[in-house]
Design a protein around this motif. Structure first.
Motif, PDB file in Angstrom:
ATOM      1  N   GLN A   1     -20.687 -84.426  46.504  1.00 61.72           N
ATOM      2  CA  GLN A   1     -19.644 -84.245  47.500  1.00 61.72           C
ATOM      3  C   GLN A   1     -19.366 -82.771  47.818  1.00 61.72           C
ATOM      4  O   GLN A   1     -18.645 -82.471  48.762  1.00 61.72           O
ATOM      5  CB  GLN A   1     -18.372 -84.960  47.050  1.00 61.72           C
ATOM      6  N   ARG A   2     -19.954 -81.865  47.034  1.00 59.44           N
ATOM      7  CA  ARG A   2     -19.830 -80.441  47.330  1.00 59.44           C
ATOM      8  C   ARG A   2     -20.706 -80.090  48.523  1.00 59.44           C
ATOM      9  O   ARG A   2     -21.811 -80.605  48.649  1.00 59.44           O
ATOM     10  CB  ARG A   2     -20.326 -79.605  46.141  1.00 59.44           C
ATOM     11  N   GLU A   3     -20.204 -79.187  49.323  1.00 58.65           N
ATOM     12  CA  GLU A   3     -21.029 -78.690  50.436  1.00 58.65           C
ATOM     13  C   GLU A   3     -22.120 -77.799  49.864  1.00 58.65           C
ATOM     14  O   GLU A   3     -21.841 -76.944  49.012  1.00 58.65           O
ATOM     15  CB  GLU A   3     -20.158 -77.897  51.409  1.00 58.65           C
TER      16      GLU A   3
ATOM     17  N   LEU B   1     -27.701 -81.376  48.007  1.00 57.68           N
ATOM     18  CA  LEU B   1     -28.525 -81.708  49.168  1.00 57.68           C
ATOM     19  C   LEU B   1     -28.620 -83.218  49.365  1.00 57.68           C
ATOM     20  O   LEU B   1     -28.577 -83.705  50.498  1.00 57.68           O
ATOM     21  CB  LEU B   1     -29.915 -81.095  49.018  1.00 57.68           C
ATOM     22  N   LEU B   2     -28.724 -83.943  48.276  1.00 55.96           N
ATOM     23  CA  LEU B   2     -28.744 -85.403  48.360  1.00 55.96           C
ATOM     24  C   LEU B   2     -27.427 -85.914  48.944  1.00 55.96           C
ATOM     25  O   LEU B   2     -27.408 -86.822  49.783  1.00 55.96           O
ATOM     26  CB  LEU B   2     -28.991 -86.005  46.973  1.00 55.96           C
ATOM     27  N   GLY B   3     -26.339 -85.309  48.536  1.00 56.27           N
ATOM     28  CA  GLY B   3     -25.028 -85.681  49.072  1.00 56.27           C
ATOM     29  C   GLY B   3     -24.933 -85.407  50.558  1.00 56.27           C
ATOM     30  O   GLY B   3     -24.352 -86.201  51.310  1.00 56.27           O
ATOM     31  N   GLU B   4     -25.515 -84.302  50.997  1.00 56.82           N
ATOM     32  CA  GLU B   4     -25.533 -83.974  52.428  1.00 56.82           C
ATOM     33  C   GLU B   4     -26.271 -85.055  53.210  1.00 56.82           C
ATOM     34  O   GLU B   4     -25.808 -85.498  54.256  1.00 56.82           O
ATOM     35  CB  GLU B   4     -26.193 -82.606  52.632  1.00 56.82           C
ATOM     36  N   GLN B   5     -27.405 -85.504  52.690  1.00 59.53           N
ATOM     37  CA  GLN B   5     -28.141 -86.600  53.334  1.00 59.53           C
ATOM     38  C   GLN B   5     -27.276 -87.857  53.406  1.00 59.53           C
ATOM     39  O   GLN B   5     -27.243 -88.537  54.430  1.00 59.53           O
ATOM     40  CB  GLN B   5     -29.423 -86.918  52.555  1.00 59.53           C
ATOM     41  N   HIS B   6     -26.581 -88.154  52.326  1.00 58.29           N
ATOM     42  CA  HIS B   6     -25.744 -89.357  52.293  1.00 58.29           C
ATOM     43  C   HIS B   6     -24.593 -89.270  53.299  1.00 58.29           C
ATOM     44  O   HIS B   6     -24.205 -90.282  53.881  1.00 58.29           O
ATOM     45  CB  HIS B   6     -25.220 -89.604  50.871  1.00 58.29           C
TER      46      HIS B   6
ATOM     47  N   GLU C   1     -26.176 -77.989  35.525  1.00 56.74           N
ATOM     48  CA  GLU C   1     -25.913 -76.980  36.558  1.00 56.74           C
ATOM     49  C   GLU C   1     -27.185 -76.518  37.265  1.00 56.74           C
ATOM     50  O   GLU C   1     -27.139 -76.145  38.430  1.00 56.74           O
ATOM     51  CB  GLU C   1     -25.127 -75.803  35.999  1.00 56.74           C
ATOM     52  N   SER C   2     -28.304 -76.565  36.581  1.00 51.11           N
ATOM     53  CA  SER C   2     -29.568 -76.205  37.226  1.00 51.11           C
ATOM     54  C   SER C   2     -29.976 -77.227  38.276  1.00 51.11           C
ATOM     55  O   SER C   2     -30.661 -76.895  39.240  1.00 51.11           O
ATOM     56  CB  SER C   2     -30.690 -76.085  36.188  1.00 51.11           C
ATOM     57  N   PHE C   3     -29.565 -78.471  38.070  1.00 54.89           N
ATOM     58  CA  PHE C   3     -29.956 -79.544  38.974  1.00 54.89           C
ATOM     59  C   PHE C   3     -28.896 -79.864  40.025  1.00 54.89           C
ATOM     60  O   PHE C   3     -29.169 -80.576  40.980  1.00 54.89           O
ATOM     61  CB  PHE C   3     -30.259 -80.816  38.173  1.00 54.89           C
ATOM     62  N   ALA C   4     -27.700 -79.337  39.876  1.00 60.22           N
ATOM     63  CA  ALA C   4     -26.603 -79.642  40.801  1.00 60.22           C
ATOM     64  C   ALA C   4     -26.942 -79.336  42.261  1.00 60.22           C
ATOM     65  O   ALA C   4     -26.572 -80.120  43.142  1.00 60.22           O
ATOM     66  CB  ALA C   4     -25.326 -78.926  40.365  1.00 60.22           C
ATOM     67  N   PRO C   5     -27.648 -78.241  42.577  1.00 54.60           N
ATOM     68  CA  PRO C   5     -27.971 -77.990  43.990  1.00 54.60           C
ATOM     69  C   PRO C   5     -28.807 -79.106  44.627  1.00 54.60           C
ATOM     70  O   PRO C   5     -28.644 -79.407  45.809  1.00 54.60           O
ATOM     71  CB  PRO C   5     -28.742 -76.665  43.956  1.00 54.60           C
TER      72      PRO C   5
END
Length: 137
Positions: A130-132, A76-81, A68-72
């Protein structure tokens, strides 16, 4: 009993020395099963991308102990993808290719428990990606 994080670390130690081969094999499996995805990678420096993907696998190993500490970061990586055209339907394709490549590279030393742990980890990663992202302000 060994935790998922410990299994992930132990299994990654098995394949990490052959990391370039692992990632190259993952993309080869992906493109052989889904040649339509090649269009998403047109103009991409695949050598650089392989390095980034391997770095991400190292990151996932570290993150499993406190996900959970690393999920943010993964959000952001997902947003780039998403900007590159990666959609929800692509994640299972890449996940299956990754698990297959890990088993191939791990060879006879690769255990079913490794595949199960990585499948669980990949599910967490793809869900986070995939989370915003939550705005910081």
């Amino acid at each position: 009993m060994e935790s998922r994080a410990e299994i992930i670390e132990r299994s990654f130690a098995l394949v990490a020395p052959r990391g370039d081969e692992l990632v190259e094999r993952m993309y080869a499996i992906t493109f052989s099963r889904h040649p339509d995805l090649l269009a998403l990678f047109a103009g991409v420096d695949m050598g650089e991308l392989r390095g980034k993907f391997l770095d991400t696998l190292h990151f996932v190993c570290k993150a499993m102990g406190d996900f959970e500490s690393f999920a943010p970061v993964l959000q952001l990586l997902g947003e780039q993808h998403r900007h590159y055209g990666i959609a929800a339907m692509h994640y299972p394709v890449l996940g299956a290719a990754l698990l297959g490549a890990m088993a191939e590279v791990g060879g006879a030393d690769w255990q079913p428990e490794y595949t199960a742990a990585w499948a669980e980890a990949y599910d967490l990663v793809q869900e986070a990606m995939q989370r915003e992202p939550v705005p910081l302000w």
